[in-house]
Design an enzyme around this catalytic site. Structure first.
Site, short mmCIF file in Angstrom:
data_model
loop_
_atom_site.label_atom_id
_atom_site.label_comp_id
_atom_site.label_asym_id
_atom_site.label_seq_id
_atom_site.Cartn_x
_atom_site.Cartn_y
_atom_site.Cartn_z
N LEU A 104 5.96 -66.40 -83.35
CA LEU A 104 5.19 -67.51 -83.91
C LEU A 104 5.95 -68.81 -83.68
O LEU A 104 7.18 -68.82 -83.73
CB LEU A 104 5.03 -67.25 -85.41
N ILE A 105 5.21 -69.90 -83.42
CA ILE A 105 5.88 -71.19 -83.20
C ILE A 105 6.13 -71.86 -84.55
O ILE A 105 5.22 -72.00 -85.36
CB ILE A 105 5.01 -72.09 -82.30
N GLY A 128 6.89 -61.77 -67.21
CA GLY A 128 6.96 -63.09 -66.58
C GLY A 128 6.08 -63.28 -65.36
O GLY A 128 6.34 -64.18 -64.55
N ASN A 160 3.12 -64.50 -65.37
CA ASN A 160 2.51 -65.84 -65.50
C ASN A 160 3.52 -66.93 -65.17
O ASN A 160 3.19 -67.90 -64.49
CB ASN A 160 1.93 -66.03 -66.90
N HIS A 191 -3.97 -66.08 -73.99
CA HIS A 191 -4.20 -64.82 -74.70
C HIS A 191 -5.11 -63.94 -73.83
O HIS A 191 -6.11 -64.43 -73.30
CB HIS A 191 -4.85 -65.09 -76.06
N ASN A 228 -1.11 -71.72 -75.33
CA ASN A 228 -0.85 -70.29 -75.18
C ASN A 228 -1.96 -69.66 -74.35
O ASN A 228 -3.10 -70.13 -74.37
CB ASN A 228 -0.85 -69.64 -76.58
N LEU A 244 6.01 -63.98 -77.71
CA LEU A 244 5.47 -63.21 -78.83
C LEU A 244 5.91 -63.70 -80.21
O LEU A 244 5.46 -63.15 -81.21
CB LEU A 244 5.83 -61.73 -78.66
N ASP A 283 -2.91 -67.24 -82.44
CA ASP A 283 -4.17 -67.18 -81.68
C ASP A 283 -5.34 -67.91 -82.31
O ASP A 283 -6.49 -67.49 -82.13
CB ASP A 283 -4.58 -65.70 -81.44
#
Ligand code: GAR
Length: 188
Positions: free
Chosen positions: A86-87, A12, A14, A103, A101, A84, A144
């Site tokens: 997938l949406i 966390g 970010n 990366h 996102n 981590l 990504d």
């Protein structure tokens, strides 16, 4: 008032930076932190910051109820900050061009399933790359691979270890991510 949701899975840093950056700005609020990991240190950060925390399990995460909950929060931007999973397609459709996102590499290199966190930096060092960087991109149904919004690069030295690369990437993320978010929230 712009309303953010931040999704997390890990440390966390970010999340912390985004919250600290916008703290003095009365026009931006993080209304919710979503975590898929009940042991994530990011959860503790959310609590310390006084931001409502929602820890989700797979079934609820993939449910219509979760999407409805987020819609009810009137969110302007969903920020994946080290998240981590997938949406789900339904969530992407409910928030078109409103999910981004970060990366820790220069996509399209070193992206896709399995390329996260330290795995990325190990691959970059193993390939003797002369530079790495960060990519902020829109999120689609594949890991990504959504449209790129922003990239920043940093030079690597031949002696850099994966930890050294991680430290350089961390600096880039801390410097740039809040500014990119601000730009998206207030673009004309
Ligand atoms: C960050 O470096 C972020 O770019 C990366 O995970 C780290 C999370 O750190 N994201 C990915 O690898 C996504 N594929 P944090 O939890 O301390 O913000």
């Amino acid at each position: 008032m712009k309303r953010l949701a931040v999704f997390v899975s890990g440390g966390g840093t970010n999340l912390q930076r985004i919250a600290d950056y916008f703290a003095p700005n009365p026009n931006v609020e993080i209304v919710c932190v979503v975590s898929n990991n009940k042991g994530a240190f990011a959860n503790q950060r959310a609590k310390n910051l006084g931001i409502p925390l929602l820890v989700v399990e797979k079934e609820y995460y993939n449910s219509e109820m979760f999407i409805k909950r987020l819609i009810s929060l009137d969110i302007d931007l969903i920020v994946l900050a080290g998240f981590l999973w997938l949406i789900p397609q339904g969530l992407i459709e409910a928030f078109p061009n409103k999910i981004i996102n970060i990366h820790p590499a220069l996509l399209p290199k070193y992206g896709g399933k399995g390329f996260y966190g330290h795995h990325v930096h190990e691959a970059v060092v193993a390939a003797h790359e002369k530079e790495s960087g960060i990519t902020v991109h829109y999120v689609n149904e594949r890991y990504d691979s959504g449209d790129i919004i922003f990239q920043a690069k940093v030079a690597l030295s031949p002696t850099d270890t994966p930890d050294d690369v991680a430290a350089k990437i961390h600096v880039l993320e801390q410097e740039n991510f809040p500014l990119v978010i601000e730009g998206l929230l207030f673009k004309k």
